[in-house]
Design a protein around this motif. Structure first.
Motif, PDB file in Angstrom:
ATOM      1  N   GLU A 168       0.839  -1.191   0.000  1.00 47.91           N
ATOM      2  CA  GLU A 168       0.000   0.000   0.000  1.00 47.91           C
ATOM      3  C   GLU A 168       0.878   1.247   0.000  1.00 47.91           C
ATOM      4  OE1 GLU A 168      -4.018  -1.473   2.211  1.00 47.91           O
ATOM      5  OE2 GLU A 168      -2.426  -0.737   3.494  1.00 47.91           O
ATOM      6  N   LEU A 169       0.427   2.247  -0.744  1.00 47.59           N
ATOM      7  CA  LEU A 169       1.153   3.504  -0.831  1.00 47.59           C
ATOM      8  C   LEU A 169       0.973   4.260   0.483  1.00 47.59           C
ATOM      9  CD1 LEU A 169       2.784   5.429  -2.682  1.00 47.59           C
ATOM     10  CD2 LEU A 169       0.605   6.460  -3.340  1.00 47.59           C
ATOM     11  N   LYS A 224      -3.478   0.614  -3.257  1.00 46.43           N
ATOM     12  CA  LYS A 224      -2.751  -0.659  -3.301  1.00 46.43           C
ATOM     13  C   LYS A 224      -1.974  -0.782  -4.608  1.00 46.43           C
ATOM     14  CE  LYS A 224      -6.205  -2.834  -0.497  1.00 46.43           C
ATOM     15  NZ  LYS A 224      -6.201  -3.910   0.379  1.00 46.43           N
ATOM     16  N   LEU A 225      -0.795  -1.351  -4.518  1.00 47.29           N
ATOM     17  CA  LEU A 225       0.037  -1.545  -5.699  1.00 47.29           C
ATOM     18  C   LEU A 225      -0.689  -2.392  -6.745  1.00 47.29           C
ATOM     19  CD1 LEU A 225       2.774  -1.141  -7.098  1.00 47.29           C
ATOM     20  CD2 LEU A 225       3.578  -3.188  -5.922  1.00 47.29           C
ATOM     21  N   SER A 226      -1.450  -3.374  -6.305  1.00 50.80           N
ATOM     22  CA  SER A 226      -2.168  -4.238  -7.244  1.00 50.80           C
ATOM     23  C   SER A 226      -3.258  -3.494  -8.009  1.00 50.80           C
ATOM     24  CB  SER A 226      -2.780  -5.427  -6.505  1.00 50.80           C
ATOM     25  OG  SER A 226      -3.706  -4.977  -5.525  1.00 50.80           O
ATOM     26  N   GLU A 227      -3.681  -2.318  -7.530  1.00 51.29           N
ATOM     27  CA  GLU A 227      -4.717  -1.528  -8.198  1.00 51.29           C
ATOM     28  C   GLU A 227      -4.157  -0.569  -9.243  1.00 51.29           C
ATOM     29  OE1 GLU A 227      -6.526   0.441  -4.885  1.00 51.29           O
ATOM     30  OE2 GLU A 227      -7.716  -1.310  -4.330  1.00 51.29           O
ATOM     31  N   ILE A 228      -2.839  -0.416  -9.285  1.00 51.05           N
ATOM     32  CA  ILE A 228      -2.212   0.523 -10.217  1.00 51.05           C
ATOM     33  C   ILE A 228      -2.014  -0.166 -11.556  1.00 51.05           C
ATOM     34  CG2 ILE A 228      -0.198   1.965 -10.685  1.00 51.05           C
ATOM     35  CD1 ILE A 228       0.177   2.147  -7.627  1.00 51.05           C
ATOM     36  N   LYS A 229      -2.670   0.339 -12.572  1.00 49.15           N
ATOM     37  CA  LYS A 229      -2.590  -0.266 -13.911  1.00 49.15           C
ATOM     38  C   LYS A 229      -1.398   0.279 -14.701  1.00 49.15           C
ATOM     39  CE  LYS A 229      -6.600  -2.407 -13.562  1.00 49.15           C
ATOM     40  NZ  LYS A 229      -6.535  -3.256 -12.411  1.00 49.15           N
ATOM     41  N   ASP A 230      -1.123   1.584 -14.583  1.00 47.65           N
ATOM     42  CA  ASP A 230      -0.074   2.233 -15.368  1.00 47.65           C
ATOM     43  C   ASP A 230       0.573   3.329 -14.524  1.00 47.65           C
ATOM     44  OD1 ASP A 230       1.541   3.476 -17.225  1.00 47.65           O
ATOM     45  OD2 ASP A 230      -0.049   3.872 -18.668  1.00 47.65           O
ATOM     46  N   PHE A 231       1.842   3.147 -14.169  1.00 48.41           N
ATOM     47  CA  PHE A 231       2.529   4.133 -13.337  1.00 48.41           C
ATOM     48  C   PHE A 231       2.665   5.488 -14.035  1.00 48.41           C
ATOM     49  CE2 PHE A 231       3.817   0.682 -10.576  1.00 48.41           C
ATOM     50  CZ  PHE A 231       3.805   1.296  -9.342  1.00 48.41           C
ATOM     51  N   ASP A 232       2.702   5.495 -15.374  1.00 45.94           N
ATOM     52  CA  ASP A 232       2.803   6.758 -16.100  1.00 45.94           C
ATOM     53  C   ASP A 232       1.542   7.593 -15.950  1.00 45.94           C
ATOM     54  OD1 ASP A 232       5.374   6.230 -16.994  1.00 45.94           O
ATOM     55  OD2 ASP A 232       4.651   5.226 -18.820  1.00 45.94           O
ATOM     56  N   GLN A 233       0.413   6.958 -15.670  1.00 39.83           N
ATOM     57  CA  GLN A 233      -0.856   7.661 -15.505  1.00 39.83           C
ATOM     58  C   GLN A 233      -1.215   7.892 -14.033  1.00 39.83           C
ATOM     59  OE1 GLN A 233      -2.521   8.838 -18.152  1.00 39.83           O
ATOM     60  NE2 GLN A 233      -0.886   8.032 -19.420  1.00 39.83           N
TER      61      GLN A 233
END
Length: 82
Positions: free
Chosen positions: A10-11, A67-76
């Motif tokens: 988690e962030l 949550k890290l698992s919820e992040i689809k694209d770090f650029d966005q």
């Protein structure tokens, strides 16, 4: 910054800075656990003189940790305070 919590990463924190060459213009630090945002702003951006920072601390509304698992694209990825 991520931390292993609730069976996921988690962030819990975010840090960034804005610079003009070697001169730091602003530094931002957000702690999602304590719900605090600290912004240090350089009030003297002249590179020939020492940096002088003004600290502003505010409370943020964010209650749910990302949550890290919820992040689809770090650029966005955008870190918001709500």
């Amino acid at each position: 910054m991520f931390s292993l919590q609730n069976s996921d990463l988690e962030l819990i924190g975010y840090d960034s800075s804005s610079n003009h060459g070697p001169t730091v213009l602003t530094e931002t630090s957000i702690n999602f656990l304590t719900r605090r945002k600290i912004v240090n702003e350089n009030t003297n951006p002249n590179i020939d003189e020492p940096e002088i920072f003004e600290k502003k601390e505010t409370k943020i509304n964010k209650t749910k940790l990302l949550k890290l698992s919820e992040i689809k694209d770090f650029d966005q990825l955008e870190v918001s305070e709500e």
